[in-house]
Design an enzyme around this catalytic site. Structure first.
Site, PDB file in Angstrom:
ATOM      1  N   ASP A  22       0.804  -1.225   0.000  1.00  0.00           N
ATOM      2  CA  ASP A  22       0.000   0.000   0.000  1.00  0.00           C
ATOM      3  C   ASP A  22       0.837   1.275   0.000  1.00  0.00           C
ATOM      4  OD1 ASP A  22      -2.277  -1.605   0.064  1.00  0.00           O
ATOM      5  OD2 ASP A  22      -2.307  -1.642   2.256  1.00  0.00           O
ATOM      6  N   LYS A  25       1.874   2.209  -5.024  1.00  0.00           N
ATOM      7  CA  LYS A  25       2.440   1.668  -6.276  1.00  0.00           C
ATOM      8  C   LYS A  25       1.501   1.938  -7.451  1.00  0.00           C
ATOM      9  CE  LYS A  25       2.466  -2.382  -4.366  1.00  0.00           C
ATOM     10  NZ  LYS A  25       2.107  -2.036  -2.969  1.00  0.00           N
ATOM     11  N   GLY A  49      -4.455  -4.330  -3.930  1.00  0.00           N
ATOM     12  CA  GLY A  49      -5.458  -3.304  -4.177  1.00  0.00           C
ATOM     13  C   GLY A  49      -4.707  -2.045  -4.550  1.00  0.00           C
ATOM     14  N   HIS A  50      -4.702  -1.723  -5.841  1.00  0.00           N
ATOM     15  CA  HIS A  50      -3.926  -0.578  -6.330  1.00  0.00           C
ATOM     16  C   HIS A  50      -4.888   0.517  -6.775  1.00  0.00           C
ATOM     17  CE1 HIS A  50      -0.317  -3.431  -7.316  1.00  0.00           C
ATOM     18  NE2 HIS A  50      -0.651  -3.406  -6.042  1.00  0.00           N
ATOM     19  N   GLN A 232       2.069  -6.000  -3.232  1.00  0.00           N
ATOM     20  CA  GLN A 232       2.527  -6.141  -1.838  1.00  0.00           C
ATOM     21  C   GLN A 232       3.820  -5.331  -1.638  1.00  0.00           C
ATOM     22  OE1 GLN A 232       1.440  -9.453  -3.455  1.00  0.00           O
ATOM     23  NE2 GLN A 232      -0.448  -8.482  -2.896  1.00  0.00           N
TER      24      GLN A 232
HETATM   25  P1  GDP Z   1      -0.739   0.355  -3.540  1.00  0.00           P
HETATM   26  O1  GDP Z   1      -1.338  -0.921  -3.077  1.00  0.00           O
HETATM   27  O2  GDP Z   1       0.727   0.436  -3.275  1.00  0.00           O
HETATM   28  O3  GDP Z   1      -1.064   0.672  -4.969  1.00  0.00           O
HETATM   29  O4  GDP Z   1      -1.396   1.502  -2.646  1.00  0.00           O
HETATM   30  P2  GDP Z   1      -2.977   1.654  -2.300  1.00  0.00           P
HETATM   31  O5  GDP Z   1      -3.692   2.126  -3.514  1.00  0.00           O
HETATM   32  O6  GDP Z   1      -3.487   0.438  -1.626  1.00  0.00           O
HETATM   33  O7  GDP Z   1      -2.905   2.766  -1.175  1.00  0.00           O
HETATM   34  C1  GDP Z   1      -2.401   4.031  -1.405  1.00  0.00           C
HETATM   35  C2  GDP Z   1      -3.497   5.084  -1.156  1.00  0.00           C
HETATM   36  O8  GDP Z   1      -2.911   6.370  -1.094  1.00  0.00           O
HETATM   37  C3  GDP Z   1      -4.511   5.174  -2.295  1.00  0.00           C
HETATM   38  O9  GDP Z   1      -5.752   5.518  -1.757  1.00  0.00           O
HETATM   39  C4  GDP Z   1      -3.955   6.295  -3.169  1.00  0.00           C
HETATM   40  O10 GDP Z   1      -4.968   6.962  -3.923  1.00  0.00           O
HETATM   41  C5  GDP Z   1      -3.378   7.215  -2.145  1.00  0.00           C
HETATM   42  N1  GDP Z   1      -2.194   7.979  -2.571  1.00  0.00           N
HETATM   43  C6  GDP Z   1      -1.177   7.591  -3.383  1.00  0.00           C
HETATM   44  N2  GDP Z   1      -0.217   8.546  -3.435  1.00  0.00           N
HETATM   45  C7  GDP Z   1      -0.641   9.548  -2.640  1.00  0.00           C
HETATM   46  C8  GDP Z   1      -0.070  10.795  -2.255  1.00  0.00           C
HETATM   47  O11 GDP Z   1       1.029  11.176  -2.646  1.00  0.00           O
HETATM   48  N3  GDP Z   1      -0.798  11.552  -1.375  1.00  0.00           N
HETATM   49  C9  GDP Z   1      -2.010  11.181  -0.914  1.00  0.00           C
HETATM   50  N4  GDP Z   1      -2.627  11.982  -0.068  1.00  0.00           N
HETATM   51  N5  GDP Z   1      -2.569   9.992  -1.242  1.00  0.00           N
HETATM   52  C10 GDP Z   1      -1.896   9.188  -2.095  1.00  0.00           C
HETATM   53  P1  IMO Z   2      -0.840  -4.144  -2.295  1.00  0.00           P
HETATM   54  O1  IMO Z   2      -0.410  -4.690  -3.624  1.00  0.00           O
HETATM   55  C1  IMO Z   2      -0.850  -4.570   2.030  1.00  0.00           C
HETATM   56  C2  IMO Z   2      -0.897  -8.651   3.625  1.00  0.00           C
HETATM   57  C3  IMO Z   2      -2.141  -9.093   4.377  1.00  0.00           C
HETATM   58  C4  IMO Z   2      -1.509 -10.067   5.357  1.00  0.00           C
HETATM   59  C5  IMO Z   2      -0.425 -10.737   4.530  1.00  0.00           C
HETATM   60  C6  IMO Z   2      -0.840 -12.067   3.925  1.00  0.00           C
HETATM   61  O2  IMO Z   2      -2.164  -3.437  -2.352  1.00  0.00           O
HETATM   62  O3  IMO Z   2       0.232  -3.359  -1.657  1.00  0.00           O
HETATM   63  P2  IMO Z   2      -2.363 -12.715   1.850  1.00  0.00           P
HETATM   64  O4  IMO Z   2      -3.831 -12.462   1.592  1.00  0.00           O
HETATM   65  O5  IMO Z   2      -1.468 -12.152   0.805  1.00  0.00           O
HETATM   66  O6  IMO Z   2      -2.049 -14.148   2.138  1.00  0.00           O
HETATM   67  O7  IMO Z   2      -2.060 -11.923   3.226  1.00  0.00           O
HETATM   68  O8  IMO Z   2      -0.105  -9.819   3.491  1.00  0.00           O
HETATM   69  N1  IMO Z   2      -1.140  -8.128   2.262  1.00  0.00           N
HETATM   70  C7  IMO Z   2      -1.079  -6.838   1.925  1.00  0.00           C
HETATM   71  N2  IMO Z   2      -0.861  -5.741   2.681  1.00  0.00           N
HETATM   72  N3  IMO Z   2      -0.975  -4.449   0.695  1.00  0.00           N
HETATM   73  C8  IMO Z   2      -1.148  -5.531  -0.084  1.00  0.00           C
HETATM   74  O9  IMO Z   2      -1.161  -5.472  -1.423  1.00  0.00           O
HETATM   75  C9  IMO Z   2      -1.260  -6.797   0.539  1.00  0.00           C
HETATM   76  N4  IMO Z   2      -1.438  -8.052   0.073  1.00  0.00           N
HETATM   77  C10 IMO Z   2      -1.348  -8.859   1.139  1.00  0.00           C
HETATM   78  O10 IMO Z   2      -2.763  -8.016   5.016  1.00  0.00           O
HETATM   79  O11 IMO Z   2      -0.869  -9.344   6.386  1.00  0.00           O
HETATM   80 MG    MG Z   3      -2.893  -1.587  -1.861  1.00  0.00          MG
END
Ligand code: GDP
Ligand code: IMO
Ligand code: MG
Length: 449
Positions: A22, A25, A49-50, A232
């Site tokens: 999270d 990416k 979840g991107h 991840q």
């Molecule tokens: P990922 O799994 O690495 O793609 O990250 P996620 O999408 O799960 O979580 C990142 C969250 O932060 C999302 O809701 C993005 O829209 C938000 N986000 C990404 N970059 C920024 C930033 O520079 N500032 C803010 N405020 N939010 C951001």
């Molecule tokens: P993105 O790509 C954050 C964590 C779960 C748990 C562990 C194992 O959005 O960054 P799993 O379901 O993979 O067997 O769970 O890994 N986890 C993540 N945490 N971002 C993710 O993906 C994750 N995918 C798995 O919360 O701790």
């Molecule tokens: Mg994510």
């Protein structure tokens, strides 16, 4: 003459998470995908979840590479992934409903299928673990990879015809049913009923199945710009993460090669995405976790709730013990620092520069979980800044205090910052001038894809 080594330097960039996932990416990859010919996922599945935001559009992608939102981009689900066909067709339908052209998607025939029984086994396994649960996303990821390694998986190539899919399922299902019935108390599945459930997915996804490695080789040899989308993060890697509180795949940069079936010499740059603070979902040690006001402020300001499960994320300060570790494990060539805007308005901002553990100060990330659990962070404190930086587009326009914090990240990590994100929107992105990343962005073109 054959392609490969003689065809010149590859122009590929691996983007991975440098913390516990999270990191943002999706945002960073979406920004860069506009300049790439191919975007490939190489591990994980719909545990990812991107989130991608541009203007009023918000997309939450789970299987599909973030490149799908960019024009004329080929998107590959690589052989290192586990793909849930039932979930993937829903994801595609949702994208198509919103007017996104998904015709550029391909699935490696060697990717493994994450089946309905894997989801049940994941949930049941967590229940059995009780207090020692991993806190998985409940998407079946662990059981799907376990079956791959145990050589009783079903590969995506079986989606190319209903009869062959049913045939492979018939070989696998009796054993899965025994696990479900005898260990987990579930009634199990009837072969034809289960196979039928997959018919729409077979119809939709079968034509997308291809030889992923061959496709990548053609693109790389043809000088195309390739972006590898990690899911991840480094600390969730099956080998290098905080085992057993990890995911079941190899999340690090080197996995991009094996997870797409290409040679490692094709990887020219590795960008580590890292938040300006730290978060984690699920169980497991987290040295800079803050249970007090700072943690709460970061969660509220940063909207730190899971994209996939909606769970509140655990929050704390930036940890440079981790960023140094991620730099080493991945061979990072640059850092993409996200969510710097979230730190605006804090009186001071902290950064862990070392851990204190069993009476000693350590700078290297410990491999033993027991030792890690006993580590407390050694913080360096920096002055905060009040300015709203979400509209800043040049490094030199950032407040001096924010630049100082970025400088400290570079010094403590030993890697240059090349991109700073100051908001979720595609436009809220700053690229450092004369960085390797800027060179990558400017190189080649999407023409003749
Ligand atoms: P990922 O799994 O690495 O793609 O990250 P996620 O999408 O799960 O979580 C990142 C969250 O932060 C999302 O809701 C993005 O829209 C938000 N986000 C990404 N970059 C920024 C930033 O520079 N500032 C803010 N405020 N939010 C951001
Ligand atoms: P993105 O790509 C954050 C964590 C779960 C748990 C562990 C194992 O959005 O960054 P799993 O379901 O993979 O067997 O769970 O890994 N986890 C993540 N945490 N971002 C993710 O993906 C994750 N995918 C798995 O919360 O701790
Ligand atoms: Mg994510």
């Amino acid at each position: 003459m054959m392609g490969g080594v003689l065809m010149g330097k590859s122009n590929s960039l691996v983007v991975i998470g440098a913390q516990w996932g999270d990191e943002g990416k999706g945002k960073v990859i979406d920004y860069l995908a506009g300049k790439a010919d191919v975007v490939a996922r190489f591990q994980g599945g719909n545990n990812a979840g991107h989130t991608v935001v541009y203007g009023a559009n918000i997309f939450k992608l789970h299987h599909v590479p973030s490149g799908i939102l960019s024009r004329e981009t080929l998107c590959l689900l690589g052989n290192g992934m586990v793909v849930d066909p039932l979930v993937l067709i829903e994801e595609l339908a949702e994208l198509e409903k919103r007017g996104i052209d998904t015709s550029g998607l391909r699935i490696s025939g060697k990717a493994h299928l994450n089946m309905l029984y894997h989801r049940l086994l994941d949930e049941a396994n967590e229940k059995l673990l009780g207090e020692k649960k991993i806190g998985t996303t409940g998407r079946g990821i662990g059981p799907a990879y376990a079956d791959k390694i145990m050589r009783r998986g079903i590969r995506a190539v079986e989606l190319t015809g209903f009869a062959r899919f049913r045939e492979r399922l018939s070989e696998i299902l009796p054993l899965q049913n025994r696990f479900l019935q005898e260990i987990y108390g579930h009634e199990g599945f009837e072969l034809d009923e289960l196979a039928e459930l997959y018919r729409p997915a077979i119809d939709k996804l079968g034509p997308l199945v291809t030889d992923g490695s061959q496709l990548m080789a053609e693109k790389l040899d043809g000088g195309k710009k390739v972006l590898f989308e990690g899911a991840q993060g480094t600390l969730l890697d099956i080998d290098h993460g905080t085992y057993p509180y990890v995911t079941s795949s190899s999340t690090v940069a080197a996995a991009a090669a094996s997870g797409c079936g290409i040679g490692p010499r094709h990887i020219s740059q590795v960008l580590g995405v890292i938040k300006a603070y730290t978060t984690r979902v699920g169980e497991g040690p987290f040295p800079t976790e803050d249970h007090g006001e700072a943690g709460e402020q970061l969660r509220t300001r940063g909207h730190e709730f899971g994209t996939t499960t909606g769970r509140p994320r655990r929050c704390g300060w930036f940890d440079s013990v981790i960023s140094r570790y991620a730099a080493t494990i991945n061979g990072l060539t640059g850092l993409a620092v996200t969510k710097l805007d979230v730190l605006s308005g804090m009186d001071s901002v902290n950064m862990a520069v070392a851990y204190r553990c069993r009476g000693k100060e350590i700078r290297n990330f410990p491999i033993s979980l027991e030792e890690l659990k006993e580590c407390t962070p050694v913080y360096e404190s920096f002055p905060g800044w009040d300015e709203d930086i979400s509209r800043v587009r040049r490094v030199e326009d950032l407040p001096a205090a924010a630049r100082r914090f970025l400088d400290a990240m570079e010094e403590n990590t030993g890697v240059n910052v090349e991109l700073v994100s100051v908001g979720p929107d595609r436009s809220q992105t700053i690229i450092y001038r004369s960085s390797n990343l800027e060179t990558w962005i400017a190189s080649g073109s999407k023409k003749n894809n």
